[in-house]
Design an enzyme around this catalytic site. Structure first.
Site, PDB file in Angstrom:
ATOM      1  N   CYS A 175       5.229 -12.529   6.078  1.00 37.13           N
ATOM      2  CA  CYS A 175       6.234 -12.335   4.840  1.00 37.13           C
ATOM      3  C   CYS A 175       5.834 -13.557   3.700  1.00 37.13           C
ATOM      4  O   CYS A 175       6.133 -14.613   4.162  1.00 37.13           O
ATOM      5  CB  CYS A 175       7.481 -12.522   5.155  1.00 37.13           C
ATOM      6  SG  CYS A 175       8.974 -12.448   3.889  1.00 37.13           S
ATOM      7  N   SER A 176       5.558 -13.207   2.591  1.00 38.11           N
ATOM      8  CA  SER A 176       5.088 -13.979   1.532  1.00 38.11           C
ATOM      9  C   SER A 176       6.415 -15.024   1.193  1.00 38.11           C
ATOM     10  O   SER A 176       6.311 -16.192   0.960  1.00 38.11           O
ATOM     11  CB  SER A 176       4.802 -13.492   0.458  1.00 38.11           C
ATOM     12  OG  SER A 176       5.560 -12.784  -0.179  1.00 38.11           O
TER      13      SER A 176
END
Length: 139
Positions: A12-13
């Site tokens: 997840c960025s």
């Protein structure tokens, strides 16, 4: 500084940027996959202290976006039971440090709790992709 246990969805960025901010602030981060924890209602509930049930949920979770799960219609017990079965429903990250737990990454709250270096830009708490799908292949 603090040791922070950081429950995330790997790849997840937003979680990556949040961990980087914690590290730049001098904290030691132990990142764990939120999906692999074998959550129980008793273990999960303390992360949501002071939050209404609807704010416990990850709004980008496929079952929330499809309408299969409606956070505003859930009671505490049902919400915890669903989250234990489907950890993607859990608002991320979950963090714990020094005996305190928190859901989500509210920069002001985290700064007041353990301290943060100024961020170059605000880190959104929700997935920047409209489809909620992680941008890392294979995740």
């Amino acid at each position: 500084m603090a040791l922070v246990v950081f429950y995330e969805k790997p790849g997840c960025s937003n979680n990556t940027r949040q961990k980087q901010l914690l590290s730049r602030s001098g904290h030691d981060v132990v990142a764990l996959d939120i999906r692999a924890q074998g959550w129980t209602p008793q273990a999960l509930r303390p992360f949501f202290a002071g939050l209404p049930v609807a704010q416990w949920f990850n709004r980008a979770a496929p079952r929330v976006k499809s309408g299969a799960v409606v956070p505003e219609a859930m009671g505490e017990e049902d919400a915890l039971a669903e989250m234990c079965l489907d950890p993607l429903l859990i608002r991320r990250p979950l963090m714990e440090s020094g005996g305190r737990r928190m859901a989500g990454f509210d920069e002001a709250a985290v700064a007041g709790w353990i301290g943060l270096a100024p961020a170059f830009e605000p880190i959104p708490e929700t997935c920047p992709r409209s489809d909620g799908v992680c941008s890392v292949p294979g995740r």
